[in-house]
Design an enzyme around this catalytic site. Sequence first.
Site, PDB file in Angstrom:
ATOM      1  N   CYS A   1       0.864  -1.181   0.000  1.00 35.21           N
ATOM      2  CA  CYS A   1       0.000   0.000   0.000  1.00 35.21           C
ATOM      3  C   CYS A   1       0.899   1.228   0.000  1.00 35.21           C
ATOM      4  O   CYS A   1       1.743   1.379   0.881  1.00 35.21           O
ATOM      5  CB  CYS A   1      -0.907  -0.003   1.221  1.00 35.21           C
ATOM      6  SG  CYS A   1      -1.789   1.560   1.500  1.00 35.21           S
ATOM      7  N   GLY A   2       0.721   2.101  -0.984  1.00 35.44           N
ATOM      8  CA  GLY A   2       1.574   3.276  -1.095  1.00 35.44           C
ATOM      9  C   GLY A   2       1.440   4.228   0.076  1.00 35.44           C
ATOM     10  O   GLY A   2       2.434   4.758   0.589  1.00 35.44           O
ATOM     11  N   ASN A   3       0.207   4.486   0.523  1.00 35.30           N
ATOM     12  CA  ASN A   3       0.016   5.378   1.659  1.00 35.30           C
ATOM     13  C   ASN A   3       0.603   4.790   2.934  1.00 35.30           C
ATOM     14  O   ASN A   3       1.149   5.516   3.768  1.00 35.30           O
ATOM     15  CB  ASN A   3      -1.478   5.671   1.847  1.00 35.30           C
ATOM     16  CG  ASN A   3      -2.036   6.531   0.730  1.00 35.30           C
ATOM     17  OD1 ASN A   3      -1.430   7.504   0.303  1.00 35.30           O
ATOM     18  ND2 ASN A   3      -3.204   6.158   0.226  1.00 35.30           N
TER      19      ASN A   3
ATOM     20  N   HIS B   1      -4.950  -3.016 -10.542  1.00 36.72           N
ATOM     21  CA  HIS B   1      -5.855  -1.869 -10.599  1.00 36.72           C
ATOM     22  C   HIS B   1      -6.594  -1.841 -11.925  1.00 36.72           C
ATOM     23  O   HIS B   1      -6.020  -2.123 -12.978  1.00 36.72           O
ATOM     24  CB  HIS B   1      -5.079  -0.559 -10.434  1.00 36.72           C
ATOM     25  CG  HIS B   1      -4.465  -0.398  -9.089  1.00 36.72           C
ATOM     26  ND1 HIS B   1      -5.124   0.165  -8.023  1.00 36.72           N
ATOM     27  CD2 HIS B   1      -3.245  -0.765  -8.627  1.00 36.72           C
ATOM     28  CE1 HIS B   1      -4.342   0.148  -6.966  1.00 36.72           C
ATOM     29  NE2 HIS B   1      -3.188  -0.409  -7.305  1.00 36.72           N
TER      30      HIS B   1
ATOM     31  N   GLU C   1     -11.262  -0.311  -2.927  1.00 41.38           N
ATOM     32  CA  GLU C   1     -10.133  -1.199  -2.675  1.00 41.38           C
ATOM     33  C   GLU C   1     -10.624  -2.612  -2.381  1.00 41.38           C
ATOM     34  O   GLU C   1     -11.530  -2.799  -1.562  1.00 41.38           O
ATOM     35  CB  GLU C   1      -9.293  -0.691  -1.503  1.00 41.38           C
ATOM     36  CG  GLU C   1      -8.565   0.608  -1.799  1.00 41.38           C
ATOM     37  CD  GLU C   1      -7.427   0.863  -0.844  1.00 41.38           C
ATOM     38  OE1 GLU C   1      -6.527  -0.005  -0.754  1.00 41.38           O
ATOM     39  OE2 GLU C   1      -7.429   1.911  -0.186  1.00 41.38           O
TER      40      GLU C   1
ATOM     41  N   CYS D   1      -5.841   5.902  -2.007  1.00 45.52           N
ATOM     42  CA  CYS D   1      -5.063   4.711  -2.339  1.00 45.52           C
ATOM     43  C   CYS D   1      -3.839   5.163  -3.121  1.00 45.52           C
ATOM     44  O   CYS D   1      -3.970   5.689  -4.232  1.00 45.52           O
ATOM     45  CB  CYS D   1      -5.892   3.728  -3.164  1.00 45.52           C
ATOM     46  SG  CYS D   1      -4.971   2.271  -3.721  1.00 45.52           S
ATOM     47  N   GLY D   2      -2.649   4.978  -2.535  1.00 46.60           N
ATOM     48  CA  GLY D   2      -1.424   5.446  -3.170  1.00 46.60           C
ATOM     49  C   GLY D   2      -1.099   4.705  -4.450  1.00 46.60           C
ATOM     50  O   GLY D   2      -0.778   5.313  -5.478  1.00 46.60           O
ATOM     51  N   THR D   3      -1.185   3.371  -4.400  1.00 48.54           N
ATOM     52  CA  THR D   3      -0.916   2.608  -5.623  1.00 48.54           C
ATOM     53  C   THR D   3      -1.970   2.909  -6.680  1.00 48.54           C
ATOM     54  O   THR D   3      -1.681   2.932  -7.880  1.00 48.54           O
ATOM     55  CB  THR D   3      -0.870   1.100  -5.339  1.00 48.54           C
ATOM     56  OG1 THR D   3      -2.094   0.694  -4.709  1.00 48.54           O
ATOM     57  CG2 THR D   3       0.310   0.734  -4.459  1.00 48.54           C
ATOM     58  N   GLY D   4      -3.200   3.170  -6.241  1.00 46.02           N
ATOM     59  CA  GLY D   4      -4.263   3.519  -7.176  1.00 46.02           C
ATOM     60  C   GLY D   4      -4.022   4.855  -7.849  1.00 46.02           C
ATOM     61  O   GLY D   4      -4.301   5.028  -9.040  1.00 46.02           O
TER      62      GLY D   4
END
Length: 278
Positions: A71-73, A162, A212, A221-224
């Site tokens: 998870c990016g965040n 994604h 998610e 969502c960081g990766t999003g």
Amino acid sequence: MKFTKMHGVGNDYVYVNGFTEDVARPEEFSIFISDRHKGIGSDGLVLILPSETCDFRMRMFNADGSEAQMCGNATRCIAKYVYDRGLTTKETISLETNGGVKILKLYPKNGKVDTVTVDMGEPILEAEKVPVTWSEAQLINRIIDFQPEKFSVTAVSMGNPHAVIFTKSKFSTLDIERIGRKIENHPMFPEKTNTEFVEIISPTLAKMRVWERGSGETQACGTGACATLVAAVLTGRLERKATIALLGGDLELEWNAENNHVFMTGPAVEVFSGEIEW
């Protein structure tokens, strides 16, 4: 069990220091603590662990107990946690995740981390690696019938899958729970998928809502956001540097043309710490 609640632009998780705490049955623990009425309340659980190859390792679990790649965040919040508590003095650290190694650049203010830039690596566009079941090598800007709605979908992996959808209308009133759940569980996504609904405001700004997998709609969502930038660049909608505005706040993104890496910059915030029986 000692814990710390943190969030990155509203994407909130419960963080546990795996150097000092032993979390039995983390899948069950994530379901328990994520409940916003009977638990702590979060989008899931993040364990901060030792690594044999990097400075630190993370494991993360969604609110339904399923384990996710990364998870990016959450990576930004881990950077803040380990620096603020003296677990590292480095301002650049490596983090082992189930979605690959991430390099984090920390920006402290008055001894505490304020923002973090994460090198999210190269986007994955090969359909079989996203993974998405598709007859061609890539799924980019193709109409998919999810019955009764049809959406133009671009499939991107940033270490997790994604499905990016650009919408021109009904962005704020979108029935994201119904549509997001249907897309998440569609058979064309064998590992399920996160789904981003995106409205382009300008060549350097887009608004995004996200469903998610395993958690439902979240504030961010960081990766999003990274997948959204990649999909928008590929389809001529955004420039390589852009702001993605999410429900919980803004993230600054860059898809570097030289090394093909996506860089994400955003805040990391500690909410509170406590103890809970487990």
